[in-house]
Design a protein around this motif. Structure first.
Motif, mmCIF file in Angstrom:
data_model
loop_
_atom_site.group_PDB
_atom_site.id
_atom_site.type_symbol
_atom_site.label_atom_id
_atom_site.label_comp_id
_atom_site.label_asym_id
_atom_site.label_seq_id
_atom_site.Cartn_x
_atom_site.Cartn_y
_atom_site.Cartn_z
ATOM 1 N N ALA A 155 16.567 26.373 -50.675
ATOM 2 C CA ALA A 155 17.717 27.340 -49.984
ATOM 3 C C ALA A 155 17.638 28.351 -49.869
ATOM 4 O O ALA A 155 16.796 29.090 -50.456
ATOM 5 C CB ALA A 155 18.967 26.672 -51.327
ATOM 6 N N PRO A 156 18.092 28.510 -48.730
ATOM 7 C CA PRO A 156 18.037 29.882 -47.940
ATOM 8 C C PRO A 156 18.127 30.897 -49.889
ATOM 9 O O PRO A 156 18.721 30.458 -50.699
ATOM 10 C CB PRO A 156 18.859 30.754 -47.439
ATOM 11 C CG PRO A 156 19.500 28.892 -46.596
ATOM 12 C CD PRO A 156 18.951 27.804 -48.099
ATOM 13 N N PRO A 186 17.895 37.330 -45.724
ATOM 14 C CA PRO A 186 18.607 36.587 -46.668
ATOM 15 C C PRO A 186 18.548 34.946 -45.881
ATOM 16 O O PRO A 186 18.455 34.467 -47.150
ATOM 17 C CB PRO A 186 19.400 36.293 -45.731
ATOM 18 C CG PRO A 186 19.910 37.740 -45.032
ATOM 19 C CD PRO A 186 18.035 37.936 -45.227
ATOM 20 N N LEU A 187 17.367 34.609 -44.802
ATOM 21 C CA LEU A 187 17.422 33.384 -44.678
ATOM 22 C C LEU A 187 15.707 32.821 -45.463
ATOM 23 O O LEU A 187 15.722 31.784 -45.805
ATOM 24 C CB LEU A 187 16.768 32.815 -43.365
ATOM 25 C CG LEU A 187 17.112 31.529 -42.595
ATOM 26 C CD1 LEU A 187 18.859 31.231 -43.316
ATOM 27 C CD2 LEU A 187 16.986 31.666 -41.626
ATOM 28 N N THR A 188 15.261 33.505 -46.117
ATOM 29 C CA THR A 188 13.811 33.151 -47.043
ATOM 30 C C THR A 188 14.407 32.152 -47.524
ATOM 31 O O THR A 188 15.093 32.228 -48.101
ATOM 32 C CB THR A 188 13.132 34.565 -47.929
ATOM 33 O OG1 THR A 188 13.427 35.870 -46.860
ATOM 34 C CG2 THR A 188 12.349 33.964 -47.650
ATOM 35 N N ALA A 189 12.921 30.957 -47.736
ATOM 36 C CA ALA A 189 13.746 30.330 -48.801
ATOM 37 C C ALA A 189 13.498 30.931 -50.309
ATOM 38 O O ALA A 189 12.241 31.553 -51.024
ATOM 39 C CB ALA A 189 12.404 29.540 -48.578
ATOM 40 N N LYS A 248 23.908 39.416 -37.623
ATOM 41 C CA LYS A 248 24.664 38.618 -37.888
ATOM 42 C C LYS A 248 24.259 37.010 -38.242
ATOM 43 O O LYS A 248 24.018 36.398 -36.804
ATOM 44 C CB LYS A 248 26.372 38.924 -38.203
ATOM 45 C CG LYS A 248 26.363 40.445 -38.369
ATOM 46 C CD LYS A 248 28.273 40.842 -38.096
ATOM 47 C CE LYS A 248 28.180 42.235 -38.565
ATOM 48 N NZ LYS A 248 29.440 42.615 -37.578
ATOM 49 N N ALA A 249 24.525 36.596 -39.269
ATOM 50 C CA ALA A 249 24.565 34.911 -38.571
ATOM 51 C C ALA A 249 25.454 34.247 -39.865
ATOM 52 O O ALA A 249 25.128 34.856 -41.158
ATOM 53 C CB ALA A 249 23.309 34.401 -38.836
ATOM 54 N N MET A 250 25.546 32.798 -39.940
ATOM 55 C CA MET A 250 25.632 31.936 -40.791
ATOM 56 C C MET A 250 24.776 31.576 -41.236
ATOM 57 O O MET A 250 24.008 31.009 -41.432
ATOM 58 C CB MET A 250 26.907 30.442 -39.940
ATOM 59 C CG MET A 250 27.734 30.084 -41.060
ATOM 60 S SD MET A 250 29.213 31.135 -41.362
ATOM 61 C CE MET A 250 30.622 30.348 -39.732
#
Length: 264
Positions: A155-156, A186-189, A248-250
């Motif tokens: 998960a991120p 933030p997206l890093t596993a 920004k991203a979801m």
DNA sequence: ACCCCTGTTCGGCG
DNA sequence: CCGCCGAACAGGGG
């Protein structure tokens, strides 16, 4: 609204009622916040009980009343606790109201994502004692965090910071603040973080938690101007470090803001 | 009017 | 069975 420090702030609002007896309980029994509990039992047991003490763990609060009565509150997205005068008449969103001689304790929650739990018995409820270690606890150490990150390795990291079983009290703005300070995308596993990144994540988690508690919890004080939170919701928010535009991203189902220049 | 939301749970899917 | 994702919950504010 409420994350760790705000929860602690709201918990203290009911301190005015410590050691005082509840004369009457008013509640909106049909509201969603009572899902999983019996509002009629709450009214019956809390009437004439004295408020003895309260504690917060992450986003959960526990209020102990005399006679072995345990009231658990979760504020959800829009819950607040406050006190009013003894004669106070509950408004539309004041779903649980405890009247005492000198004041009235009020739980308000317009969006109804909060929750009221209740248990009668000698010991604190199991759902309370089984709670994971708080960020301020000694058991919340680097090894504990590394273990949790490994268990949610795909998960991120942003989504993992939002998991209350590992990071009690962290919510959307604190998670972004931690990642920005720790310079992690933030997206890093979670399982792909380097040892150095894990060390920074751990340190900044403790920092953001303790600083926001120190500033917000007593008086709802303002966090320092150079924190990301002040930029995150602006349409043209910039990195407090050097002013470059935020991305920004979801991620993890929530709006996430980060600085592409310093978070790698 | 329309879009957004500082939280959690649940069903579907892989 | 596990883990991840998106939807759903409800109302207020921009």
């Amino acid at each position: 609204m409420p994350e760790l420090a705000e929860v602690e702030f709201y918990r203290k609002q009911w301190n005015a009622g410590l050691d005082a007896k509840v004369l009457a309980v008013k509640l909106h029994a049909a509201k969603r916040i009572f899902r999983g509990s019996d509002p009629r039992e709450i009214r019956r047991r809390l009437t004439s009980a004295r408020l003895l003490r309260s504690t917060a763990r992450g986003k959960q609060m526990l209020f102990e009343f005399s006679g072995g009565n345990w009231l658990g509150l979760h504020l959800g997205m829009s819950g607040t606790l406050r006190t009013e005068t003894p004669k106070f008449r509950p408004g539309k969103h004041d779903h649980l109201v405890l009247r005492q001689t000198k004041q009235t304790l009020v739980f308000r929650d317009p969006r109804l994502f909060g929750r009221v739990k209740f248990q009668h018995g000698k010991l604190a409820p199991e759902w309370w004692t089984a709670a994971p270690p708080e960020i301020s606890a000694k058991e919340f150490n680097a090894a504990h965090v590394a273990d949790f990150l490994r268990r949610h390795g795909r998960a991120p990291i942003k989504a993992v910071l939002l998991m209350q079983s590992g990071f009690p009290g962290i919510g959307n703005w604190m998670a972004d603040e931690i990642l920005w300070r720790a310079k992690i995308v933030p997206l890093t596993a979670a399982g792909a973080l380097t040892a150095a990144q894990r060390a920074r994540l751990f340190r900044e988690t403790q920092f953001v938690a303790s600083e926001s508690l120190r500033i917000v919890s007593p008086e709802f004080g303002d966090l320092p101007d150079d924190w990301l939170i002040h930029q995150k919701w602006k349409r043209d928010g910039v990195c407090p470090r050097h002013g470059s535009p935020l991305r920004k991203a979801m991620i993890g189902g929530r709006t996430t803001a980060w600085c592409p220049r310093c978070q790698k």
